[in-house]
Design an enzyme around this catalytic site. Structure first.
Site, PDB file in Angstrom:
ATOM      1  N   VAL A  74      45.435  26.533  40.362  1.00 19.39           N
ATOM      2  CA  VAL A  74      44.101  25.933  40.287  1.00 19.39           C
ATOM      3  C   VAL A  74      43.937  25.007  39.091  1.00 19.39           C
ATOM      4  O   VAL A  74      43.035  24.154  39.085  1.00 19.39           O
ATOM      5  CB  VAL A  74      42.994  27.011  40.252  1.00 19.39           C
ATOM      6  CG1 VAL A  74      42.979  27.812  41.544  1.00 19.39           C
ATOM      7  CG2 VAL A  74      43.129  27.915  39.036  1.00 19.39           C
ATOM      8  N   ASN A 100      37.534  32.056  42.419  1.00 20.61           N
ATOM      9  CA  ASN A 100      37.722  33.357  41.785  1.00 20.61           C
ATOM     10  C   ASN A 100      38.904  33.394  40.814  1.00 20.61           C
ATOM     11  O   ASN A 100      38.913  34.205  39.891  1.00 20.61           O
ATOM     12  CB  ASN A 100      37.933  34.413  42.879  1.00 20.61           C
ATOM     13  CG  ASN A 100      38.543  35.689  42.355  1.00 20.61           C
ATOM     14  OD1 ASN A 100      37.873  36.509  41.741  1.00 20.61           O
ATOM     15  ND2 ASN A 100      39.847  35.864  42.584  1.00 20.61           N
ATOM     16  N   TYR A 167      38.187  33.277  26.452  1.00 26.03           N
ATOM     17  CA  TYR A 167      37.754  33.773  27.762  1.00 26.03           C
ATOM     18  C   TYR A 167      36.240  33.648  27.914  1.00 26.03           C
ATOM     19  O   TYR A 167      35.739  33.157  28.933  1.00 26.03           O
ATOM     20  CB  TYR A 167      38.191  35.230  27.921  1.00 26.03           C
ATOM     21  CG  TYR A 167      37.765  35.869  29.217  1.00 26.03           C
ATOM     22  CD1 TYR A 167      38.461  35.625  30.398  1.00 26.03           C
ATOM     23  CD2 TYR A 167      36.662  36.722  29.267  1.00 26.03           C
ATOM     24  CE1 TYR A 167      38.069  36.213  31.593  1.00 26.03           C
ATOM     25  CE2 TYR A 167      36.263  37.313  30.452  1.00 26.03           C
ATOM     26  CZ  TYR A 167      36.970  37.063  31.611  1.00 26.03           C
ATOM     27  OH  TYR A 167      36.580  37.635  32.797  1.00 26.03           O
ATOM     28  N   SER A 170      35.054  30.126  28.419  1.00 23.82           N
ATOM     29  CA  SER A 170      35.358  29.633  29.763  1.00 23.82           C
ATOM     30  C   SER A 170      34.349  30.169  30.772  1.00 23.82           C
ATOM     31  O   SER A 170      33.944  29.461  31.703  1.00 23.82           O
ATOM     32  CB  SER A 170      36.786  30.024  30.172  1.00 23.82           C
ATOM     33  OG  SER A 170      36.902  31.405  30.471  1.00 23.82           O
ATOM     34  N   ILE A 200      35.507  45.866  36.064  1.00 16.11           N
ATOM     35  CA  ILE A 200      35.920  46.202  37.421  1.00 16.11           C
ATOM     36  C   ILE A 200      37.416  46.519  37.369  1.00 16.11           C
ATOM     37  O   ILE A 200      38.177  45.825  36.705  1.00 16.11           O
ATOM     38  CB  ILE A 200      35.670  45.035  38.399  1.00 16.11           C
ATOM     39  CG1 ILE A 200      34.223  44.550  38.336  1.00 16.11           C
ATOM     40  CG2 ILE A 200      36.052  45.443  39.817  1.00 16.11           C
ATOM     41  CD1 ILE A 200      33.189  45.499  38.874  1.00 16.11           C
TER      42      ILE A 200
END
Length: 271
Positions: A74, A100, A167, A170, A200
């Site tokens: 991606v 995702n 992170y 972003s 998760i």
């Protein structure tokens, strides 16, 4: 006591629709791709992990669903553009895009975080979202549709996870992207929304590189667990997949520029 099992998916039909999921080889991408396929959509599975995406495809097909696989990075326009075009041309349309794919990257104090490590995290998570939506856009404009971006509580609701700066930036950027393009694309009947997961249970944590973060992290104890709704247990990928299904379907036909937080109350406690 709440059940540990993920709630059952609502009865929603995506028959005749075509969806595409990046990072479909594992974790949230796999669970969401399976949920979309179970609702009747033809699902394009995009990932760099050939083995992982093949496993996802096998699980979908074993359950009677339909899917196609494409290898794609991606962060690289020369990779993601032809993958999207190839799938959309084969399917004849594109209605749902779930951006995702992402990495945790390196979590480290600023003094220890290297420029190339920052660049890699932003390239996959933020640039990758931009490229995915950009190259899907010509197909989405034909009929309208739904774009779903997987962000995070980090950088949007939680700022105590010291060391996760690249992170978090972003993910904050993804939410800004969602709100900007939601307004831009509304006239094409394209809805753009963000999923904001908390903790998760997915393989992404196994690939996280942590370096010297204990020296900068604030010391906080959560005696009753960090996730109030479950007593500390992380969520299941199917919890996110249910939210993806809602945003992919006509149930959310008047929802755009929004955020659905799937964290069991984690960010309310830790923010």
């Amino acid at each position: 006591m709440p059940s540990a099992a993920a709630p059952a998916a609502p009865v929603v039909s995506l028959q005749g629709r075509v969806a595409m999921v990046t990072g479909a080889g594992s974790g949230l991408g796999r669970a969401s791709a399976k949920r979309l396929a179970a609702a009747g959509a033809l699902v394009g599975l995009l990932d760099l992990d050939a083995d992982g995406v093949a496993e996802t495809a096998a699980e979908i097909e074993a359950a009677g669903g339909r899917c196609e696989t494409r290898a794609a990075d991606v962060s690289d326009p020369e990779s993601i553009k032809p993958a999207i075009e190839s799938f959309a041309e084969a399917a004849g349309r594109l209605d749902v895009v779930y951006a995702n794919a992402g990495i945790n990257g390196v979590w480290a104090p600023l003094a220890d975080l290297e420029p190339d490590e920052w660049d890699q995290t932003l390239a996959v998570n933020l640039k990758g979202t931009f490229l995915t939506v950009k190259y899907a856009l010509p197909w989405l404009k034909r009929r309208g549709g739904s774009v779903i971006v997987c962000a995070s509580v980090n950088g949007t609701r939680v700022f105590s996870n010291t060391g996760a700066t690249a992170y978090s930036c972003s993910k904050a950027g993804q939410v800004a992207f969602v709100k900007m393009v939601a307004l831009e694309l509304a006239s094409y009947h394209i809805r753009v929304n963000a999923i904001i997961p908390g903790a998760i249970m997915t393989p992404i944590f196994d690939k996280t590189v942590e370096r010297n973060i204990d020296s900068v992290k604030p010391h906080v104890e959560y005696t009753d667990g960090r996730i109030p709704l479950t007593g500390g247990d992380p969520g299941d990928p199917r919890d996110v997949a249910n939210a993806v299904l809602y945003l992919a379907s006509d149930l959310s036909s008047h929802v755009t520029g929004g955020e659905i937080v799937v964290d069991g109350g984690e960010s309310l406690l830790q923010g």
